[in-house]
Write an enzyme that holds these catalytic residues in place. Structure first.
Site, PDB file in Angstrom:
ATOM      1  CD  GLU A 208      -3.056  -0.921   0.111  1.00 18.69           C
ATOM      2  OE1 GLU A 208      -3.025   0.101  -0.607  1.00 18.69           O
ATOM      3  OE2 GLU A 208      -3.923  -1.810  -0.003  1.00 18.69           O
ATOM      4  CG  ASP A 353      -5.593  -7.466  -7.788  1.00 15.50           C
ATOM      5  OD1 ASP A 353      -4.651  -7.830  -7.073  1.00 15.50           O
ATOM      6  OD2 ASP A 353      -6.368  -6.544  -7.467  1.00 15.50           O
ATOM      7  CD  GLU A 457     -14.116  -5.518  -1.803  1.00 14.46           C
ATOM      8  OE1 GLU A 457     -12.907  -5.534  -1.549  1.00 14.46           O
ATOM      9  OE2 GLU A 457     -14.650  -4.603  -2.483  1.00 14.46           O
ATOM     10  CD  GLU A 476     -10.223  -1.957  -8.572  1.00 17.99           C
ATOM     11  OE1 GLU A 476      -9.140  -1.798  -7.974  1.00 17.99           O
ATOM     12  OE2 GLU A 476     -11.324  -1.581  -8.092  1.00 17.99           O
TER      13      GLU A 476
END
Length: 633
Positions: A208, A353, A457, A476
């Site tokens: 992050e 991902d 989610e 996304e």
């Protein structure tokens, strides 16, 4: 006259029969056979393949043997209740889908939506500056700031992200530039330089901190120092590479994560002041450990210091070496000391991902042939074992393409849900030229959005219901919508963007910003506005509607990081340093641009035909099929 009447009656009867079968649609078998739809083993070598804009050797066998059946159903039954291929593919003239989405998109409406996206960003950003800065995030309902949860160090949902370093301001820097707000960009950069320090007792997730903070500092630095200044005058008087120095400082504080690990795969968390905490978890997700190469590589090449790229590249290679020998797939959680797969699920969503994303984007930026080779092999395995549905997006019988979660060793289905992070994948497919497949997968996620006004989610495709109900303003689907529009110029994607923007305004706007949806059905809110809403969601919406933006018109070439930070494709980033420093590493070749074009230019490439540019990208019969499958109709 009687025979003419008889012929007309027979023709009318036949047309009526076709219409009924068409309305029953290709999804009929999905409802009849859903429970066993994914029960079969994945396709093996030798099944027929379909080139999707990659050279034939890179493309997996697609589920040709299941064409005309429900996802993976091996029973041999026709899923359409007896309808022929021609009846499935005929649209029967104009319908509600064509009427809604094929209309011209007026320039005035596009300008209004561009301005609405900019206003959305401004409302969130201005309220953050007024009520939350210098804290990390804005609580948009209570109009307060939020920092790390010092009272509960185990609250990783907060503490992994918030490092007490004005996260939202840093993450939003390049969005200000892309929107042409030079005065606020310059003011924000000076604030970051003057007020932010990474010498703080905060334990953050390496991933992050890298994608949100390091990536934004590098992006803003490149914008400031770009001699062409395509976004307007974004220069800073007296600027002395301070953002680059800050990025270097942060990266040095993240380096301890790569020490004392037997595999070279980094620890998931570090304390920015003291290093890896004692008793740290030895387990990390594949995406978290393997998605550092873009930012670390940019930093190395701008500084002329190979250290950062080398440790990130070593982690990627370590993960790559652990993939299954049988399927070529990776799991989602690994032990960094033993290399043992703790999580054996292989999919395209959370945990994996951005690993795939950065294999391709690292090649795009740096030109290292091994990155493209790893991505191509990974993409082949994905097509072999994760993809279900008919072989071709816009033709034939069967259910639409969908990528599922499987066991990395066997390829067997592990569950019946997909998560919202997977909605990035159509955008990645656009980058490799697999536009047709991207169209179908995007349409599936858009259908879920239409049903709930947001993406839950986690969505269970078998139950046609969310498994996890919150929506934290993720970007996304917007990202893939933007990239598909850039690839096709089809106004359908402008309509999609308008739907998304209107839903965000209707359901997520709060007193002082935009709030996470706690429950996508009830539309209850949660008091949090994550920084990626400003860095990605608003940016992609704005660019979707801003046809004249310098990103599209300046002649420069840009790439977006996984956090949506914009990076120009610069010759400086094509100079390798790490190979010279570590001569024992096998040297890799660089692909020239024309070699990549050759890979994506096979004669049977499934590109979107020009005549479909202003029609629906997905035939209305298939769009209706997808809407049925998510319970919209």
């Amino acid at each position: 006259m009687q025979w003419r009447s008889l012929v007309l009656a027979l023709v009318a009867l036949k047309l009526a029969g076709h219409a009924l079968l068409w309305l029953a649609g290709p999804s009929l078998g999905f409802y009849q056979q859903r429970l066993r739809a994914f029960s079969c083993s994945p396709a093996k070598e030798g099944a027929s393949s379909n080139s999707r804009c990659l050279k034939a050797s890179l493309i997996a066998p697609h589920w040709a043997s299941f064409l005309g059946r429900a996802w993976g159903d091996g029973s041999g039954g026709d899923i359409s209740g007896g309808s022929s291929s021609s009846s499935l593919e005929s649209g029967g003239g104009s319908d509600e889908y064509e009427q809604r989405y094929s209309r011209a998109f007026p320039p005035q409406l596009r300008t209004q939506l561009r301005d609405a996206a900019r206003s959305m960003f401004a409302f969130g950003y201005d309220n953050y500056m007024a009520h939350a800065f210098p804290q990390d995030e804005l609580n948009p309902i209570d109009c307060r700031g939020r920092g790390p949860d010092l009272a509960d160090p185990s609250n990783l949902n907060i503490n992994d992200v918030l490092g007490n370093y004005s996260l939202t301001l840093i993450d939003a820097l390049d969005t200000l530039a892309v929107m042409g707000n030079s005065s606020e960009f310059q003011k924000a950069v000076k604030l970051v330089i003057d007020t932010v320090s990474f010498d703080t007792d905060s334990t953050v997730q390496v991933f992050e901190a890298t994608i949100r903070v390091l990536g934004s500092l590098l992006s803003a630095h490149i914008i400031i120092t770009d001699a062409r200044q395509p976004f307007g005058d974004m220069t800073i008087k007296g600027y002395d590479n301070e953002l680059l120095h800050m990025a270097h400082d942060l990266a040095v504080r993240l380096l301890p994560a790569f020490e004392n690990t037997k595999t070279g795969i980094p620890y998931p968390r570090v304390n920015l002041r003291t290093g890896v905490p004692s008793g740290s978890n030895n387990e990390t997700c594949t995406a978290g450990a393997g998605s550092l190469l873009v930012e670390f590589g940019i930093l190395s090449r701008l500084l002329g210091d190979s250290t950062f790229e080398w440790v990130a590249r070593r982690a990627v290679k370590a993960l790559w070496s652990l993939r299954s020998n049988d399927t070529g797939l990776l799991g989602n959680v690994v032990n960094i000391q033993t290399g043992h797969w703790v999580g054996k699920q292989s999919g395209l969503g959370a945990g994996l991902d951005s690993f795939y994303e950065y294999l391709l984007k690292s090649y795009i930026l740096f030109g290292e042939k091994e990155d493209l080779e790893m991505f191509s092999d990974a993409y082949q395995s994905i097509q072999n074992y994760l993809r279900r549905g008919r072989e071709v997006c816009n033709e034939g019988e069967g259910d639409p393409p969908l990528y599922v979660n499987v066991n990395m060793f066997s390829g067997q289905l592990m569950n019946t849900w997909i998560d919202s992070l997977q909605a990035f994948f159509p955008g990645l497919q656009v980058l490799i030229g697999d536009v047709e497949d991207a169209i179908c997968l995007h349409a599936f996620y858009y259908a879920i959005w239409k049903r709930y006004g947001a993406l839950p989610e986690r969505y269970n495709w078998q139950l046609q219901a969310p498994d996890v109900l919150f929506y934290p303003l993720r970007p996304e689907l917007v990202e893939s919508t933007y990239l598909l529009y850039q690839a096709t110029k089809n106004p359908f994607y402008l309509h999609v963007g308008m739907d998304i923007l209107q839903s965000l305004e209707k359901y997520t706007k709060a007193k002082c910003g935009y709030a996470t949806l706690h429950h996508v059905i009830e539309k209850s809110k949660e008091d949090r506005m994550e920084s990626f809403f400003l860095s990605e969601t608003c940016k992609y919406l704005y660019l979707l509607f801003d046809e004249e933006n310098p990103v599209h018109k300046s002649g420069n070439r840009y790439m977006f990081t996984t956090e949506g930070h914009i990076v120009s494709l610069d010759k400086r980033l094509r100079v390798s340093l790490w190979q010279d420093t570590f001569p024992d590493e096998q040297k890799t070749e660089k692909l020239k641009p024309n070699e990549l074009r050759a890979i994506n230019s096979t004669s049977n490439c499934n590109r979107v035909p020009d005549e479909r540019r202003y029609l629906l990208p997905l035939k209305s019969v298939y769009m209706r099929q997808i809407d049925q499958m998510v319970g919209l109709i």
